[in-house]
Design a protein around this motif. Structure first.
Motif, PDB file in Angstrom:
ATOM      1  N   ALA A 105       2.275 -19.410   5.688  1.00  0.00           N
ATOM      2  CA  ALA A 105       3.279 -19.398   6.751  1.00  0.00           C
ATOM      3  C   ALA A 105       4.436 -18.468   6.399  1.00  0.00           C
ATOM      4  CB  ALA A 105       3.792 -20.817   6.997  1.00  0.00           C
ATOM      5  N   ALA A 106       4.808 -18.423   5.123  1.00  0.00           N
ATOM      6  CA  ALA A 106       5.892 -17.534   4.693  1.00  0.00           C
ATOM      7  C   ALA A 106       5.504 -16.070   4.877  1.00  0.00           C
ATOM      8  CB  ALA A 106       6.254 -17.804   3.237  1.00  0.00           C
ATOM      9  N   LEU A 107       4.253 -15.722   4.595  1.00  0.00           N
ATOM     10  CA  LEU A 107       3.786 -14.344   4.788  1.00  0.00           C
ATOM     11  C   LEU A 107       3.782 -13.962   6.263  1.00  0.00           C
ATOM     12  CD1 LEU A 107       0.820 -14.329   2.239  1.00  0.00           C
ATOM     13  CD2 LEU A 107       2.997 -13.116   2.002  1.00  0.00           C
ATOM     14  N   VAL A 108       3.414 -14.925   7.116  1.00  0.00           N
ATOM     15  CA  VAL A 108       3.451 -14.673   8.559  1.00  0.00           C
ATOM     16  C   VAL A 108       4.897 -14.498   9.017  1.00  0.00           C
ATOM     17  CG1 VAL A 108       2.959 -15.664  10.832  1.00  0.00           C
ATOM     18  CG2 VAL A 108       1.287 -15.897   8.984  1.00  0.00           C
ATOM     19  N   GLU A 109       5.781 -15.366   8.516  1.00  0.00           N
ATOM     20  CA  GLU A 109       7.190 -15.305   8.899  1.00  0.00           C
ATOM     21  C   GLU A 109       7.824 -13.982   8.468  1.00  0.00           C
ATOM     22  OE1 GLU A 109      10.708 -16.650  10.639  1.00  0.00           O
ATOM     23  OE2 GLU A 109       8.692 -17.536  10.717  1.00  0.00           O
ATOM     24  N   ALA A 110       7.402 -13.469   7.319  1.00  0.00           N
ATOM     25  CA  ALA A 110       7.932 -12.193   6.818  1.00  0.00           C
ATOM     26  C   ALA A 110       7.341 -10.998   7.557  1.00  0.00           C
ATOM     27  CB  ALA A 110       7.652 -12.060   5.324  1.00  0.00           C
ATOM     28  N   GLY A 111       6.376 -11.226   8.430  1.00  0.00           N
ATOM     29  CA  GLY A 111       5.782 -10.150   9.208  1.00  0.00           C
ATOM     30  C   GLY A 111       4.804  -9.291   8.432  1.00  0.00           C
ATOM     31  N   LEU A 112       4.246  -9.822   7.338  1.00  0.00           N
ATOM     32  CA  LEU A 112       3.309  -9.059   6.527  1.00  0.00           C
ATOM     33  C   LEU A 112       1.864  -9.260   6.965  1.00  0.00           C
ATOM     34  CD1 LEU A 112       4.909  -9.632   3.009  1.00  0.00           C
ATOM     35  CD2 LEU A 112       5.204  -7.690   4.552  1.00  0.00           C
ATOM     36  N   ILE A 113       1.579 -10.388   7.559  1.00  0.00           N
ATOM     37  CA  ILE A 113       0.246 -10.655   8.113  1.00  0.00           C
ATOM     38  C   ILE A 113       0.425 -11.351   9.465  1.00  0.00           C
ATOM     39  CG2 ILE A 113      -0.856 -10.872   5.840  1.00  0.00           C
ATOM     40  CD1 ILE A 113      -0.775 -13.912   6.186  1.00  0.00           C
ATOM     41  N   HIS A 114      -0.630 -11.320  10.277  1.00  0.00           N
ATOM     42  CA  HIS A 114      -0.640 -12.046  11.547  1.00  0.00           C
ATOM     43  C   HIS A 114      -1.840 -12.991  11.567  1.00  0.00           C
ATOM     44  CE1 HIS A 114       2.607  -9.759  13.046  1.00  0.00           C
ATOM     45  NE2 HIS A 114       1.936  -8.656  13.362  1.00  0.00           N
ATOM     46  N   ARG A 115      -1.673 -14.077  12.256  1.00  0.00           N
ATOM     47  CA  ARG A 115      -2.800 -15.000  12.445  1.00  0.00           C
ATOM     48  C   ARG A 115      -3.614 -14.555  13.660  1.00  0.00           C
ATOM     49  NH1 ARG A 115      -2.188 -19.850   9.589  1.00  0.00           N
ATOM     50  NH2 ARG A 115      -0.063 -20.270   8.843  1.00  0.00           N
ATOM     51  N   ARG A 116      -4.910 -14.570  13.514  1.00  0.00           N
ATOM     52  CA  ARG A 116      -5.828 -14.370  14.636  1.00  0.00           C
ATOM     53  C   ARG A 116      -6.699 -15.618  14.691  1.00  0.00           C
ATOM     54  NH1 ARG A 116      -3.177 -10.532  17.226  1.00  0.00           N
ATOM     55  NH2 ARG A 116      -2.978  -8.581  16.047  1.00  0.00           N
ATOM     56  N   ASP A 117      -6.158 -16.654  15.334  1.00  0.00           N
ATOM     57  CA  ASP A 117      -6.837 -17.950  15.328  1.00  0.00           C
ATOM     58  C   ASP A 117      -7.943 -18.013  16.378  1.00  0.00           C
ATOM     59  OD1 ASP A 117      -5.299 -18.830  13.289  1.00  0.00           O
ATOM     60  OD2 ASP A 117      -3.962 -20.072  14.507  1.00  0.00           O
ATOM     61  N   SER A 118      -9.018 -18.665  16.003  1.00  0.00           N
ATOM     62  CA  SER A 118     -10.153 -18.877  16.905  1.00  0.00           C
ATOM     63  C   SER A 118      -9.839 -20.056  17.827  1.00  0.00           C
ATOM     64  CB  SER A 118     -11.411 -19.169  16.084  1.00  0.00           C
ATOM     65  OG  SER A 118     -11.262 -20.406  15.402  1.00  0.00           O
ATOM     66  N   PRO A 119     -10.700 -20.310  18.825  1.00  0.00           N
ATOM     67  CA  PRO A 119     -10.457 -21.451  19.724  1.00  0.00           C
ATOM     68  C   PRO A 119     -10.384 -22.791  19.003  1.00  0.00           C
ATOM     69  CG  PRO A 119     -12.028 -19.953  20.717  1.00  0.00           C
ATOM     70  CD  PRO A 119     -11.806 -19.452  19.324  1.00  0.00           C
ATOM     71  N   ASN A 120     -11.129 -22.949  17.919  1.00  0.00           N
ATOM     72  CA  ASN A 120     -11.107 -24.238  17.201  1.00  0.00           C
ATOM     73  C   ASN A 120     -10.300 -24.171  15.902  1.00  0.00           C
ATOM     74  OD1 ASN A 120     -12.708 -22.730  15.532  1.00  0.00           O
ATOM     75  ND2 ASN A 120     -14.555 -24.009  15.760  1.00  0.00           N
ATOM     76  N   GLY A 121      -9.643 -23.065  15.668  1.00  0.00           N
ATOM     77  CA  GLY A 121      -8.802 -22.951  14.486  1.00  0.00           C
ATOM     78  C   GLY A 121      -9.544 -22.555  13.228  1.00  0.00           C
ATOM     79  N   LYS A 122     -10.856 -22.411  13.295  1.00  0.00           N
ATOM     80  CA  LYS A 122     -11.630 -22.010  12.115  1.00  0.00           C
ATOM     81  C   LYS A 122     -11.577 -20.497  11.941  1.00  0.00           C
ATOM     82  CE  LYS A 122     -13.129 -26.243  11.433  1.00  0.00           C
ATOM     83  NZ  LYS A 122     -12.706 -27.019  10.243  1.00  0.00           N
ATOM     84  N   ARG A 123     -11.856 -20.076  10.712  1.00  0.00           N
ATOM     85  CA  ARG A 123     -11.886 -18.648  10.424  1.00  0.00           C
ATOM     86  C   ARG A 123     -13.342 -18.198  10.287  1.00  0.00           C
ATOM     87  NH1 ARG A 123      -8.001 -19.965   5.620  1.00  0.00           N
ATOM     88  NH2 ARG A 123      -6.270 -20.841   6.824  1.00  0.00           N
ATOM     89  N   TYR A 124     -13.727 -17.238  11.112  1.00  0.00           N
ATOM     90  CA  TYR A 124     -15.107 -16.749  11.057  1.00  0.00           C
ATOM     91  C   TYR A 124     -15.170 -15.408  11.784  1.00  0.00           C
ATOM     92  CZ  TYR A 124     -15.165 -18.842  15.755  1.00  0.00           C
ATOM     93  OH  TYR A 124     -14.871 -19.175  17.062  1.00  0.00           O
ATOM     94  N   ALA A 125     -16.354 -14.817  11.803  1.00  0.00           N
ATOM     95  CA  ALA A 125     -16.540 -13.516  12.453  1.00  0.00           C
ATOM     96  C   ALA A 125     -17.818 -13.534  13.276  1.00  0.00           C
ATOM     97  CB  ALA A 125     -16.605 -12.404  11.410  1.00  0.00           C
ATOM     98  N   HIS A 126     -17.802 -12.793  14.391  1.00  0.00           N
ATOM     99  CA  HIS A 126     -18.998 -12.550  15.192  1.00  0.00           C
ATOM    100  C   HIS A 126     -19.590 -11.222  14.754  1.00  0.00           C
ATOM    101  CE1 HIS A 126     -18.376 -15.940  17.778  1.00  0.00           C
ATOM    102  NE2 HIS A 126     -17.187 -15.494  18.222  1.00  0.00           N
ATOM    103  N   ARG A 127     -20.872 -11.220  14.451  1.00  0.00           N
ATOM    104  CA  ARG A 127     -21.541 -10.003  13.985  1.00  0.00           C
ATOM    105  C   ARG A 127     -22.577  -9.546  15.003  1.00  0.00           C
ATOM    106  NH1 ARG A 127     -20.414  -9.108   8.541  1.00  0.00           N
ATOM    107  NH2 ARG A 127     -19.421 -10.877   7.486  1.00  0.00           N
ATOM    108  N   GLY A 128     -22.776  -8.249  15.055  1.00  0.00           N
ATOM    109  CA  GLY A 128     -23.777  -7.688  15.945  1.00  0.00           C
ATOM    110  C   GLY A 128     -25.156  -7.729  15.317  1.00  0.00           C
TER     111      GLY A 128
END
Length: 405
Positions: A105-128
């Motif tokens: 949260a501190a890194l997000v607050e400092a503007g160094l990273i952004h959250r890209r949250d999924s609909p269920n809050g999990k972290r994952y990727a869609h692959r082709g």
């Protein structure tokens, strides 16, 4: 209108305008030169205090960067990494889940990273079909690429501040050494002067240095010590130039030690009616030698005294004390309050205290009450004129810089 550029956090985490602003700025599609990610990390580590980050936050950021396969950030790269908290914890040297979330949260607050949250809050990727990542949910590292130049500037700012701080501490060390050795030389060679008073003033200035230093404290004390050092050098120079001991009385800063000198009240014409019958001038005891500051130092700290001096000049302590009598009346200080100050502090120091009050008259409601308070504190050995004079000299120097700037 641009759409799809801003994502909101999952769950109870709130959305703020600062997060919206950060994501819009990070969505800039202009081409950027490749940026070495570990150089950016080193810059962030250097500037961590300016960014409001702790060491643990840096450990978490370091772990996040290891999930990006390349050593550079480049335009067109997918910079969203999606490790689980368990994976992050392992690479962040076993940091606990609660601590991990706080520093993310501190890194997000400092503007160094952004959250890209999924609909269920999990972290994952869609692959082709070819295994390439088409869309990912997790932490976006793109701000690190876009802010690389800014972060480098912050790191350089911190490095420059460290150099200034180091130079200030070196200058302080040299100034302290100079004063100590000059005072020792003056005493050992028998140079005339109240070197014990100088020693006490030096000790009072050094006492202002706390255990935890910063540049502003060091420079403030250094400025006062440099004034003291210059005063010592001036007095030694006068001693060298003055070969005949009979001419010591004309030295600038020579103080009056004759307890039978003319009373200050004899210098104040027509003031007899103001004095109470019991307010007879009290002479200093023969064994008490008043410790006074160099007159040149006092006049630098209290230049307004010259406005009330006869002919606009003060050449010796007699002139100074006579001017103080006029200033006493102008400030509305009663004769009894001034007499008490003379009895406790000595004539010269009482006049100096009055001169200091004159310099600060606009900030003092009652000059007489203030002088009585200083007298009481001096009687309890709780007050010294040294720090007050140094503060006035520093203030006058600052005003001079403003006028010439």
């Amino acid at each position: 209108m641009r759409t799809g550029l801003v994502t909101t956090p999952f769950g109870r985490r709130p959305m703020t305008l600062a997060l919206v602003k950060g994501q819009l700025q990070s969505s800039d599609d202009r081409m950027k030169r490749p940026v070495e990610k570990w150089k950016v990390f080193r810059d962030i580590s250097e500037a961590r205090q300016l960014l409001g980050l702790h060491d643990r936050a840096l450990a978490v950021l370091d772990a996040l960067l290891t999930f990006h396969p390349k050593n550079e950030f480049a335009a067109g790269d997918r910079l969203v990494v999606f490790p689980s908290n368990a994976q992050l914890s392992v690479r962040a040297h076993g940091i606990t889940g609660t601590t991990l979330r706080r520093h993310l949260a501190a890194l997000v607050e400092a503007g160094l990273i952004h959250r890209r949250d999924s609909p269920n809050g999990k972290r994952y990727a869609h692959r082709g079909h070819g295994g390439q990542i088409e869309e990912a949910f997790g932490f976006d590292l793109q701000p690190l690429m876009l802010r690389a130049a800014e972060l480098a500037g912050l790191a350089q700012q911190v490095a420059a501040e460290k150099i200034r701080f180091k130079r200030a501490k070196e200058a302080l060390t040299l100034c302290r050494r100079d004063i100590r050795k000059l005072l020792t030389a003056a005493v050992e060679d028998g140079v005339q002067g109240d070197w014990q008073m100088m020693e006490e003033l030096y000790a009072s200035l050094i006492a202002r240095l706390p255990r935890s230093l910063n540049r502003f404290i060091v420079e403030s004390v250094l400025a006062d010590l440099e004034v003291l050092r210059q005063e010592i050098v001036n007095r030694l120079e006068m001693q060298i130039k003055t070969e005949n001991p009979d001419t010591n009385d004309i030295q600038n800063g020579c103080h009056i030690q004759n307890s039978d000198s003319e009373s200050i009240y004899e210098l104040e014409h027509g003031s007899e009616k103001e004095l109470e019958a019991k307010s007879e001038p009290t002479k200093l005891k023969q064994h008490e030698t008043p410790r006074t500051f160099p007159l040149s130092m006092v006049l630098r700290a209290c230049p307004q005294m010259l406005d009330y001096a006869s002919g606009g000049q003060i050449g010796n302590w007699r002139d100074f004390i006579g001017t103080a009598v006029l200033v006493r009346s102008m400030l509305g200080v009663s004769p009894s309050a001034y007499q008490q100050a003379c009895e406790v502090m000595g004539q010269e120091n009482a006049a100096v205290a009055l001169a200091c009050i004159l310099e600060r008259a606009g900030h003092i409601n009652s000059a007489g009450g203030y002088l009585r308070d200083l007298t009481a504190r001096a009687g309890r050995a709780e007050f010294s004129l040294g720090p007050m004079l140094m503060a006035l000299m520093r203030a006058n120097a600052s005003e001079g810089l403003k006028r010439t700037g």
